[in-house]
Design an enzyme around this catalytic site. Structure first.
Site, PDB file in Angstrom:
ATOM      1  N   HIS A  17       9.303   8.479 -27.096  1.00  0.00           N
ATOM      2  CA  HIS A  17       8.245   9.367 -26.615  1.00  0.00           C
ATOM      3  C   HIS A  17       8.498  10.813 -27.044  1.00  0.00           C
ATOM      4  O   HIS A  17       7.597  11.489 -27.551  1.00  0.00           O
ATOM      5  CB  HIS A  17       8.158   9.280 -25.090  1.00  0.00           C
ATOM      6  CG  HIS A  17       7.198  10.249 -24.488  1.00  0.00           C
ATOM      7  ND1 HIS A  17       5.827  10.169 -24.680  1.00  0.00           N
ATOM      8  CD2 HIS A  17       7.395  11.350 -23.704  1.00  0.00           C
ATOM      9  CE1 HIS A  17       5.229  11.159 -24.030  1.00  0.00           C
ATOM     10  NE2 HIS A  17       6.160  11.886 -23.440  1.00  0.00           N
ATOM     11  N   GLU A  75      10.892  17.745 -25.017  1.00  0.00           N
ATOM     12  CA  GLU A  75      10.223  18.137 -23.781  1.00  0.00           C
ATOM     13  C   GLU A  75      10.781  19.455 -23.251  1.00  0.00           C
ATOM     14  O   GLU A  75      10.054  20.261 -22.674  1.00  0.00           O
ATOM     15  CB  GLU A  75      10.355  17.039 -22.726  1.00  0.00           C
ATOM     16  CG  GLU A  75       9.597  15.754 -23.052  1.00  0.00           C
ATOM     17  CD  GLU A  75       8.094  15.854 -22.822  1.00  0.00           C
ATOM     18  OE1 GLU A  75       7.598  16.945 -22.471  1.00  0.00           O
ATOM     19  OE2 GLU A  75       7.398  14.835 -23.003  1.00  0.00           O
ATOM     20  N   ASN A 104       0.872  18.949 -21.169  1.00  0.00           N
ATOM     21  CA  ASN A 104       0.651  17.940 -22.203  1.00  0.00           C
ATOM     22  C   ASN A 104       0.590  18.511 -23.611  1.00  0.00           C
ATOM     23  O   ASN A 104       0.077  17.855 -24.526  1.00  0.00           O
ATOM     24  CB  ASN A 104      -0.641  17.168 -21.900  1.00  0.00           C
ATOM     25  CG  ASN A 104      -0.528  16.340 -20.635  1.00  0.00           C
ATOM     26  OD1 ASN A 104       0.361  15.508 -20.504  1.00  0.00           O
ATOM     27  ND2 ASN A 104      -1.412  16.590 -19.689  1.00  0.00           N
ATOM     28  N   HIS A 151       0.854  10.799 -28.122  1.00  0.00           N
ATOM     29  CA  HIS A 151       0.443   9.498 -27.603  1.00  0.00           C
ATOM     30  C   HIS A 151      -0.271   8.675 -28.674  1.00  0.00           C
ATOM     31  O   HIS A 151      -0.133   7.441 -28.724  1.00  0.00           O
ATOM     32  CB  HIS A 151      -0.461   9.672 -26.381  1.00  0.00           C
ATOM     33  CG  HIS A 151       0.273  10.071 -25.146  1.00  0.00           C
ATOM     34  ND1 HIS A 151      -0.360  10.495 -24.009  1.00  0.00           N
ATOM     35  CD2 HIS A 151       1.598  10.114 -24.854  1.00  0.00           C
ATOM     36  CE1 HIS A 151       0.532  10.781 -23.079  1.00  0.00           C
ATOM     37  NE2 HIS A 151       1.729  10.566 -23.575  1.00  0.00           N
ATOM     38  N   GLU A 207      -3.448  17.019 -11.699  1.00  0.00           N
ATOM     39  CA  GLU A 207      -3.915  17.353 -13.045  1.00  0.00           C
ATOM     40  C   GLU A 207      -5.425  17.522 -13.128  1.00  0.00           C
ATOM     41  O   GLU A 207      -6.086  17.010 -14.022  1.00  0.00           O
ATOM     42  CB  GLU A 207      -3.448  16.297 -14.055  1.00  0.00           C
ATOM     43  CG  GLU A 207      -3.419  16.829 -15.483  1.00  0.00           C
ATOM     44  CD  GLU A 207      -2.759  15.856 -16.460  1.00  0.00           C
ATOM     45  OE1 GLU A 207      -3.481  15.303 -17.286  1.00  0.00           O
ATOM     46  OE2 GLU A 207      -1.543  15.672 -16.361  1.00  0.00           O
ATOM     47  N   LYS A 256       8.234  22.974 -14.547  1.00  0.00           N
ATOM     48  CA  LYS A 256       7.319  21.874 -14.236  1.00  0.00           C
ATOM     49  C   LYS A 256       6.947  21.876 -12.758  1.00  0.00           C
ATOM     50  O   LYS A 256       5.780  21.659 -12.401  1.00  0.00           O
ATOM     51  CB  LYS A 256       7.926  20.527 -14.621  1.00  0.00           C
ATOM     52  CG  LYS A 256       6.945  19.379 -14.367  1.00  0.00           C
ATOM     53  CD  LYS A 256       7.279  18.094 -15.076  1.00  0.00           C
ATOM     54  CE  LYS A 256       6.148  17.086 -14.921  1.00  0.00           C
ATOM     55  NZ  LYS A 256       6.415  15.820 -15.625  1.00  0.00           N
ATOM     56  N   ARG A 301      -2.345  21.784 -14.576  1.00  0.00           N
ATOM     57  CA  ARG A 301      -1.240  20.878 -14.913  1.00  0.00           C
ATOM     58  C   ARG A 301      -1.383  20.293 -16.313  1.00  0.00           C
ATOM     59  O   ARG A 301      -0.393  19.905 -16.937  1.00  0.00           O
ATOM     60  CB  ARG A 301      -1.135  19.755 -13.877  1.00  0.00           C
ATOM     61  CG  ARG A 301       0.037  18.821 -14.135  1.00  0.00           C
ATOM     62  CD  ARG A 301       0.304  17.853 -12.995  1.00  0.00           C
ATOM     63  NE  ARG A 301       1.388  16.945 -13.335  1.00  0.00           N
ATOM     64  CZ  ARG A 301       1.967  16.103 -12.491  1.00  0.00           C
ATOM     65  NH1 ARG A 301       1.553  16.053 -11.232  1.00  0.00           N
ATOM     66  NH2 ARG A 301       2.943  15.322 -12.881  1.00  0.00           N
ATOM     67  N   LYS A 304       3.841  11.403 -11.551  1.00  0.00           N
ATOM     68  CA  LYS A 304       3.007  10.557 -12.400  1.00  0.00           C
ATOM     69  C   LYS A 304       3.678   9.199 -12.559  1.00  0.00           C
ATOM     70  O   LYS A 304       4.832   9.117 -12.974  1.00  0.00           O
ATOM     71  CB  LYS A 304       2.813  11.183 -13.783  1.00  0.00           C
ATOM     72  CG  LYS A 304       1.768  12.265 -13.850  1.00  0.00           C
ATOM     73  CD  LYS A 304       1.567  12.658 -15.308  1.00  0.00           C
ATOM     74  CE  LYS A 304       0.449  13.661 -15.474  1.00  0.00           C
ATOM     75  NZ  LYS A 304       0.240  14.008 -16.895  1.00  0.00           N
ATOM     76  N   HIS A 319       1.028  16.226 -26.619  1.00  0.00           N
ATOM     77  CA  HIS A 319       0.950  14.842 -26.170  1.00  0.00           C
ATOM     78  C   HIS A 319      -0.289  14.095 -26.674  1.00  0.00           C
ATOM     79  O   HIS A 319      -0.249  12.870 -26.805  1.00  0.00           O
ATOM     80  CB  HIS A 319       0.993  14.778 -24.638  1.00  0.00           C
ATOM     81  CG  HIS A 319       2.363  14.992 -24.073  1.00  0.00           C
ATOM     82  ND1 HIS A 319       3.076  16.156 -24.274  1.00  0.00           N
ATOM     83  CD2 HIS A 319       3.163  14.191 -23.318  1.00  0.00           C
ATOM     84  CE1 HIS A 319       4.241  16.058 -23.656  1.00  0.00           C
ATOM     85  NE2 HIS A 319       4.322  14.879 -23.077  1.00  0.00           N
ATOM     86  N   ARG A 328       0.807  -1.230   0.000  1.00  0.00           N
ATOM     87  CA  ARG A 328       0.000   0.000   0.000  1.00  0.00           C
ATOM     88  C   ARG A 328       0.843   1.286   0.000  1.00  0.00           C
ATOM     89  O   ARG A 328       0.348   2.355   0.339  1.00  0.00           O
ATOM     90  CB  ARG A 328      -0.996   0.011   1.169  1.00  0.00           C
ATOM     91  CG  ARG A 328      -2.006  -1.127   1.111  1.00  0.00           C
ATOM     92  CD  ARG A 328      -3.107  -0.945   2.132  1.00  0.00           C
ATOM     93  NE  ARG A 328      -4.103  -2.005   2.008  1.00  0.00           N
ATOM     94  CZ  ARG A 328      -4.076  -3.152   2.688  1.00  0.00           C
ATOM     95  NH1 ARG A 328      -3.105  -3.382   3.554  1.00  0.00           N
ATOM     96  NH2 ARG A 328      -5.013  -4.056   2.523  1.00  0.00           N
TER      97      ARG A 328
END
Length: 361
Positions: A263, A183, A243, A250, A235, A225, A239, A141, A246, A119
């Site tokens: 990426h 990036e 992206n 993606h 997000e 960032k 935030r 993330k 992206h 956990r």
């Protein structure tokens, strides 16, 4: 050493940036840690695995080693379970710490493992690619991919520190540097026009890994960032501007198959597409589209997207996590350095796909 602090609701953690940082990793292990598990991949392990293990053994703790196969295609349930198998066989308890030694795939999958093992246990990011240093290692993330979409299964889970050694960049292939620079320039496009202009002026220094230029680029990217993450950790609002490019990127990664394009290469191409969409939708300047396209080419990333066909593009983009009630949301630019988020019509997307998706694979 440059230090950037990430300040979030439940505390803060440092991003430590300096050449030779791997030699100091033993100094950032908390005293109450019972054991340490390094998680890396076969490529990074050959380069730095023994060195990092020897440094961490100076803590006097048990140091275990988990080596995964290298590649985006291994960012999946099967590989995640290999980490759990190892941690359980090592009998790691809740006071153990994981050290993610590698690029974005290792950082994401190790962070996700840390977030759910018993956990939640602590982990440290030690990013070894430029892209991971400026982006994926910062902000918490964590995720694995699903065949139907990238990063669709994961959690927000912050590391206790990010340790960036700029010396490791010298072992990267030029393609990896290009991927990371996509990036870097993104931050200027969404948040800081002066930084964008600095990147334009210093592109050759960045590509050659000039020590002063690359350290400044990493530091400034992390500052930008961290500023956004501090406002919106999970997000729910601002935030999402991180992206930019992206949604297109993606889709490219999923459509081609994970790993065919890096990426950052997909994001670089996505930046050009986002610029075209911004011009069509909210009046972004045509001259600035040319600047972005030229910059993406200059850093060595593709500027023409794969031709999947419009219907397939829409299918891929509808799987994006940022979508809202079936509407496709995009980060757009009013100007360089000023980003907004809004839903976009299929006609606008079709215009951009027709104009930019011309590469045949």
């Amino acid at each position: 050493m440059n230090v950037v602090n990430v300040n979030i609701t439940n505390g803060s953690y440092p991003i430590n940036i300096e050449p030779g940082r791997l030699d100091s990793l033993d100094q950032i292990i908390p005293e109450d840690v019972t054991s340490i598990a390094i998680v890396t991949n076969s490529t990074v392990g050959i380069l730095y695995g023994k060195k990092v293990r020897d440094v961490l053994l100076r803590t006097g703790k048990n140091v275990f080693y988990v080596e995964l196969p290298d590649g985006e295609k291994y960012k999946d349930w099967i590989t995640l379970n290999k980490i759990f198998d190892s941690l359980l066989s090592f009998k790691l308890d809740r006071r153990a710490v994981l050290v993610a030694l590698g690029g974005g795939v290792i950082g994401d999958i190790t962070g996700f493992a840390a977030s759910v093992y018993m956990r939640g246990i602590r982990f440290i990011q030690v990013p070894t690619t430029l892209l991971a240093q400026v982006d994926s290692s910062v902000g918490g993330k964590t995720a694995i991919n699903h065949p139907m979409g990238k990063n669709m299964i994961g959690s927000f889970y912050q590391p206790i520190s990010v340790e960036i050694d700029t010396d490791v960049l010298t072992t990267l292939a030029p393609r990896e540097i290009s991927s990371g620079l996509a990036e870097v320039i993104k931050y200027g496009l969404i948040l800081d026009s002066s930084f964008w202009e600095w990147c334009e002026d210093n592109v050759n220094n960045l590509l050659s890994l000039d020590k002063i230029a690359i350290e400044y680029a990493i530091k400034r990217s992390c500052e930008l960032k961290s500023h956004v993450v501090g406002k919106d950790e999970k997000e729910s609002d601002v935030r999402a501007i991180l992206n930019l490019g992206h949604t297109f990127g993606h889709a490219i990664e999923s459509g081609l198959g994970y790993g065919k394009w890096l990426h950052g290469e997909a994001v670089g191409c996505g930046l050009v597409q986002a610029a075209e969409l911004s011009a069509y939708s909210i009046g972004f300047r045509e001259s600035d589209i040319s600047r972005i396209r030229n910059m993406v080419k200059s850093i060595g990333c593709p500027s023409n997207a794969p031709n999947f066909g419009f219907d397939r593009w829409i299918e891929l983009m509808l799987l994006d996590k940022k979508n809202d009630s079936g509407e496709i949301r995009f980060v757009l630019m009013k100007n360089i350095g000023e980003a907004v988020i809004q839903n976009v019509s299929h006609n606008a997307i079709k215009h951009v796909i027709t104009k930019t998706a011309t590469a045949i694979f």
